[in-house]
Design an enzyme around this catalytic site. Structure first.
Site, PDB file in Angstrom:
ATOM      1  N   THR A  20     -15.002  19.770  24.623  1.00 16.58           N
ATOM      2  CA  THR A  20     -14.900  20.658  25.433  1.00 16.58           C
ATOM      3  C   THR A  20     -12.964  21.526  25.175  1.00 16.58           C
ATOM      4  O   THR A  20     -12.432  20.944  24.708  1.00 16.58           O
ATOM      5  CB  THR A  20     -14.582  20.002  26.792  1.00 16.58           C
ATOM      6  OG1 THR A  20     -15.267  19.120  26.977  1.00 16.58           O
ATOM      7  CG2 THR A  20     -13.730  20.473  27.746  1.00 16.58           C
ATOM      8  N   ARG A  64     -29.541  18.820  29.355  1.00 14.50           N
ATOM      9  CA  ARG A  64     -28.351  17.099  29.946  1.00 14.50           C
ATOM     10  C   ARG A  64     -26.873  18.191  30.761  1.00 14.50           C
ATOM     11  O   ARG A  64     -26.647  19.181  29.061  1.00 14.50           O
ATOM     12  CB  ARG A  64     -27.639  16.302  28.070  1.00 14.50           C
ATOM     13  CG  ARG A  64     -26.453  15.300  29.567  1.00 14.50           C
ATOM     14  CD  ARG A  64     -24.840  15.808  28.712  1.00 14.50           C
ATOM     15  NE  ARG A  64     -23.796  15.439  29.176  1.00 14.50           N
ATOM     16  CZ  ARG A  64     -23.164  15.530  28.321  1.00 14.50           C
ATOM     17  NH1 ARG A  64     -22.046  16.753  28.320  1.00 14.50           N
ATOM     18  NH2 ARG A  64     -21.582  14.949  27.989  1.00 14.50           N
ATOM     19  N   VAL A  65     -26.791  17.335  31.279  1.00 12.12           N
ATOM     20  CA  VAL A  65     -25.674  18.837  31.389  1.00 12.12           C
ATOM     21  C   VAL A  65     -24.241  18.309  31.888  1.00 12.12           C
ATOM     22  O   VAL A  65     -24.676  16.436  32.341  1.00 12.12           O
ATOM     23  CB  VAL A  65     -25.725  19.067  33.604  1.00 12.12           C
ATOM     24  CG1 VAL A  65     -24.092  20.001  34.117  1.00 12.12           C
ATOM     25  CG2 VAL A  65     -26.514  20.301  33.508  1.00 12.12           C
ATOM     26  N   GLY A  66     -23.199  18.237  31.392  1.00 13.43           N
ATOM     27  CA  GLY A  66     -21.723  17.201  31.368  1.00 13.43           C
ATOM     28  C   GLY A  66     -20.797  17.812  32.606  1.00 13.43           C
ATOM     29  O   GLY A  66     -21.493  17.917  33.767  1.00 13.43           O
ATOM     30  N   GLY A 121     -13.184  14.644  27.503  1.00 14.95           N
ATOM     31  CA  GLY A 121     -13.728  13.334  26.985  1.00 14.95           C
ATOM     32  C   GLY A 121     -15.190  13.253  28.107  1.00 14.95           C
ATOM     33  O   GLY A 121     -16.036  14.312  27.599  1.00 14.95           O
ATOM     34  N   HIS A 122     -15.586  11.336  27.903  1.00 17.12           N
ATOM     35  CA  HIS A 122     -16.640  11.221  28.717  1.00 17.12           C
ATOM     36  C   HIS A 122     -17.457  11.664  29.302  1.00 17.12           C
ATOM     37  O   HIS A 122     -16.628  11.347  30.360  1.00 17.12           O
ATOM     38  CB  HIS A 122     -17.110   9.551  28.057  1.00 17.12           C
ATOM     39  CG  HIS A 122     -17.578   9.445  28.022  1.00 17.12           C
ATOM     40  ND1 HIS A 122     -18.447   8.442  29.157  1.00 17.12           N
ATOM     41  CD2 HIS A 122     -18.944   9.364  27.229  1.00 17.12           C
ATOM     42  CE1 HIS A 122     -19.886   8.354  28.610  1.00 17.12           C
ATOM     43  NE2 HIS A 122     -20.196   8.614  28.294  1.00 17.12           N
ATOM     44  N   GLY A 123     -18.252  12.657  29.190  1.00 20.77           N
ATOM     45  CA  GLY A 123     -18.045  13.915  30.667  1.00 20.77           C
ATOM     46  C   GLY A 123     -19.256  12.969  31.663  1.00 20.77           C
ATOM     47  O   GLY A 123     -18.168  13.028  32.792  1.00 20.77           O
TER      48      GLY A 123
END
EC number: 3.4.19.5
Lengths: 310, 306
Positions: free
Chosen positions: A170, A198-200, A222-224
Site C-alpha cells: 500500500t 480479496r478486498v483489503g 499494514g495488515h489489511g
C-alpha cells in the site's frame, strides 16, 4: 491562510535493505509532487491524488506499477480517495489492467452516484470514461513474477507466514490545503498470493482512509484484515476528536490494533490545524512530509531527516 | 436481559397494504433467532440464520427479492461480524447465490481474508461446494417492476430506493455475553454494475465488538458510508450514551452532514437494545425475555408474548 501540509507513506512492512534507498527516494518524490500543488494554492484533493499517482507509477511500491500477484498470477488493485469538506468519497476494488486506480476512484466520486465500484463493473466504468487499458505484464515487475513463482510452491501456511512478516503494502497520502480542506488517498496491489477477489482495507472507507474537515485525514497501511477489524482510520480520528494529537491518536490506535487483533501497520495523519504525524508498528515504513518550508522523511522507527526546499 | 435478538427488514417507505407482510417477516425471523439463542446457540449463529430467513423471504431486498442493477441483474452484498474476536467476513457484488450471508460467514471462517468480491467470491463459493442458483430464481415481479419504473429518464434511484424496502440485518447477544451482527442486501435499484454499498464494508453495514455493542444498518448506503454509521454509534455508546441516544444522535448527524436517511438495530453488552430510524418507516422486531417487540412506523412499539 492555513499552513499547507502533505504526508505520504510507501507502505508499512519489513522493507529489505536493497529496497530501502529506492523506497525513501520514492516517497520524497511523491511528497514533492503533491507538495508543489499545495504550494501553488491547489486543493488537498488534487495533492493527494498526484502524490499517490507518483507512487503508483513507481515500481518499487505495491500499487499500480509494481503490484503483487494473486493466487492466479493476476493483478487486482484497490484504491480510495476522500475529501473532508463534504465527506465525498470514491473507491474501486479488484480492478484490473489500469495504471492509476486512485484516479479511477476519484472518477467514481465525481462522475457517479456511488462511492464504490468493484471487479468487472469498475473496469466497465473505466472504459466508459476513456481510461486506457494496460496489459497485466506492464503492472508487474520481473522480480515480483520470480518471487511469486518461488512462493507458489509452498503450502498456504507458509505463504501466510511470509505475508505476515514481509507484506509489500500500500501507498497513501493525506493533505491539508490553504483553504482548510483535508483529503486522503490510498492505493494498493494487496498482498502476494491473495485469493482472487480479496478486498483489503484500502478501498474500505474508515479503514484504508478517512477525511473529515472537522477532525482530520488518515491513510493506513499494514495488515489489511487487522485494519478492517478495528476500522483504523476512523479510530484514529475519534481519538483526535477527543483531544489527542495526531501522533498520540495514531500511536494509541496502532497499539490497540496490536493488542486486540495482533496486527501491525502504520498511518499518516494530518489534523485540520496542520498537526501531522507518520507512525508505524512494523519494522519500517517509508514516509515523507511536505510543509511550506521543509521536507521531512524517514524509514526506521524514531528516525526523521529534514531537507530545506529551495 | 440475555439473550436478545433485534432484526430489521430495511428502512424506507412501506405501502400501508404491505405493513402486515413486512412486519410478519421480521417477526418470524426474530422468533427463529431467539429460539437459537434460548437453546444456548451463539449470537453468530442467531444473526446468520435470522438474516438467511429474511434473504429467503421475497418481501425484502436481499437474496430472493433483491433489487436489480442497471442491466437487470442481481448483485448482492453481505457482512457478518463476531464481537468476541472482531473476526468478520464479507462478500460484495456476488451473483447467483440464495444466501450471501452464508458465503460471508465462510469467508470469515475458511479464509485468512475479510472480504471477497465479484467473480472471486463466486469462485470461492464453488470451491466450498455452494450450489449456484439460476438468476431468475432470485428475481421477483416486484423487483422487475421497480427496475422498469426506474428506467424513466426522470427517475431518481436514490429517492426511489428510500421509497421501498432496503437491506435486512440482525444483531444479537447470546447467553455467554457474545455479540454479533449480520447484514445482507441486493443494493440500490438500478445501481451501476459492480456498485458496492455500505453493507459489506466493516464499520458501515455493521460492526460488533463484545466490549461496546453490535449494530446493523439500512438506508441510503452512500450516506451511511460517508459517516461510518455503526462505528459512530458505538463510539457514542463508548462515551456513555444508551443505544437509543447513540442511534438518534448518529442518525441526526447523518441527516445534518450528508442529508442521509436510514435506520439501525443496536444492542449493547448488557442487552439494552434499540431499533431507530429517521426514514418514514422501518420494519423491525426484537425478542427478549420471552416478549416480542415489533413495529414499522416511527414511535411504534407493539408487543406480544413469544
Amino acid at each position: 491562510m492555513m499552513k499547507a501540509v502533505l504526508v505520504v507513506h510507501g507502505g508499512a512492512w519489513a522493507i529489505p535493505d536493497e529496497l530501502a534507498e529506492a523506497s525513501v527516494a520514492g516517497v520524497k518524490d511523491a511528497a514533492w509532487a503533491g507538495g508543489i500543488i499545495l504550494k501553488r494554492g491547489g486543493s488537498a484533493l488534487d495533492a493527494v491524488e498526484v502524490a499517490v499517482r507518483v507512487m503508483e507509477d513507481n515500481p518499487v511500491f505495491d500499487a499500480g506499477h509494481g503490484s503483487v500477484l494473486n493466487t492466479d498470477g493476476e493483478v487486482e488493485l484497490d484504491a480510495i480517495i476522500m475529501e473532508g469538506k463534504t465527506l465525498g468519497a470514491g473507491a474501486v476494488s479488484s480492478v484490473r489492467n489500469i495504471s492509476n486506480p486512485v484516479s479511477l476512484a476519484r472518477a467514481v466520486m465525481e462522475k457517479t452516484e456511488h462511492i464504490m465500484l468493484t471487479g468487472r463493473g469498475a473496469n466497465l466504468f473505466a472504459e466508459s470514461i476513456g481510461v486506457p487499458t494496460v496489459p497485466t505484464q506492464a503492472l508487474v515487475t520481473e522480480q515480483e513474477r520470480k518471487e511469486w513463482q518461488h512462493y507458489k510452491k509452498y503450502t498456504v501456511g507458509v505463504k501466510e507466514l511470509f505475508n505476515s512478516q514481509c507484506v509489500h503494502d500500500t501507498v497513501g497520502a493525506v493533505a491539508l490545503d490553504a483553504f482548510g480542506n483535508v483529503a486522503c488517498a490510498t492505493s494498493t496491489g494487496g498482498i502476494r498470493n491473495k485469493m482472487v477477489g480479496r478486498v483489503g482495507d484500502s478501498p474500505c472507507i474508515g479503514s484504508g482512509g478517512y477525511a473529515d474537515n472537522r477532525s482530520g485525514a488518515v491513510s493506513c497501511t499494514g495488515h489489511g484484515e487487522s485494519i478492517l477489524k478495528v476500522t483504523l482510520a476512523r479510530l484514529i480520528l475519534f481519538h483526535m476528536e477527543q483531544g489527542k494529537s495526531a501522533c498520540e491518536a495514531a500511536e494509541c490506535s496502532l497499539q490497540y490494533m496490536a493488542e486486540r487483533v495482533q496486527g501491525r501497520g502504520g498511518a499518516v495523519v494530518v489534523s485540520p490545524t496542520g498537526d501531522w504525524s507518520a507512525v508505524f508498528t512494523t519494522a519500517r515504513m517509508a514516509w515523507a512530509s511536505f510543509t511550506a518550508e521543509r521536507l521531512h522523511y524517514g524509514l526506521n522507527p524514531k528516525e526523521t531527516f529534514e531537507e530545506t526546499l529551495n | 436481559m440475555l439473550p436478545v435478538v433485534v432484526v430489521h427488514g430495511g428502512a424506507g417507505y412501506v405501502l400501508k397494504q404491505r405493513f402486515e407482510v413486512s412486519t410478519a417477516g421480521v417477526k418470524e425471523a426474530a422468533r427463529k433467532g431467539y429460539a437459537i439463542l434460548k437453546s444456548g446457540g451463539s449470537a453468530l449463529d442467531a444473526v446468520v440464520e435470522t438474516v438467511a430467513i429474511l434473504e429467503n423471504n421475497p418481501t425484502y431486498n436481499a437474496g430472493r427479492g433483491s433489487m436489480l442493477n442497471a442491466k437487470g441483474e442481481v448483485e448482492m452484498d453481505a457482512l457478518v461480524m463476531d464481537g468476541r474476536t472482531l473476526a468478520c467476513g464479507a462478500v460484495s457484488a456476488v451473483r447467483r447465490l440464495a444466501n450471501p450471508i452464508h458465503l460471508a460467514r465462510l469467508v470469515m471462517e475458511k479464509t485468512s481474508h475479510v472480504c471477497l468480491t465479484a467473480e472471486g467470491a463466486s469462485k470461492f463459493a464453488r470451491a466450498m461446494g455452494i450450489p449456484e442458483v439460476p438468476e431468475e430464481s432470485l428475481i421477483t415481479d416486484h423487483a422487475r417492476k421497480c427496475w422498469k419504473d426506474n428506467q424513466c429518464p426522470d427517475a431518481n434511484p436514490v429517492q426511489y430506493q428510500m421509497g421501498k424496502m432496503g437491506t435486512v440485518g440482525a444483531v444479537a447477544l447470546d447467553v455467554h455475553g457474545n455479540l454479533a451482527c449480520a447484514t445482507s442486501t441486493g443494493g440500490i435499484v438500478n445501481k451501476m454494475e459492480g456498485r458496492v454499498g455500505d453493507t459489506p464494508c466493516i464499520g458501515c453495514g455493521g460492526y460488533a465488538d463484545n466490549k461496546l455493542g453490535a449494530v446493523s444498518t439500512t438506508g441510503h448506503g452512500e450516506a451511511i458510508m460517508k459517516i461510518t454509521l455503526p462505528r459512530l454509534i458505538l463510539f457514542y455508546m463508548e462515551q456513555g450514551k444508551s443505544p437509543e441516544e447513540a442511534s438518534d444522535m448518529a442518525l441526526a448527524y447523518m441527516m445534518e452532514r450528508v442529508s442521509g436517511l436510514g435506520g439501525v438495530v443496536v444492542v449493547d453488552p448488557k442487552g439494552t437494545w434499540a431499533a431507530r430510524f429517521n426514514s418514514k418507516y422501518m420494519s423491525w422486531a426484537a425478542a427478549q425475555q420471552d416478549q416480542l417487540h415489533y413495529g414499522v412506523s416511527l414511535g411504534e412499539d407493539l408487543t406480544e408474548p413469544l
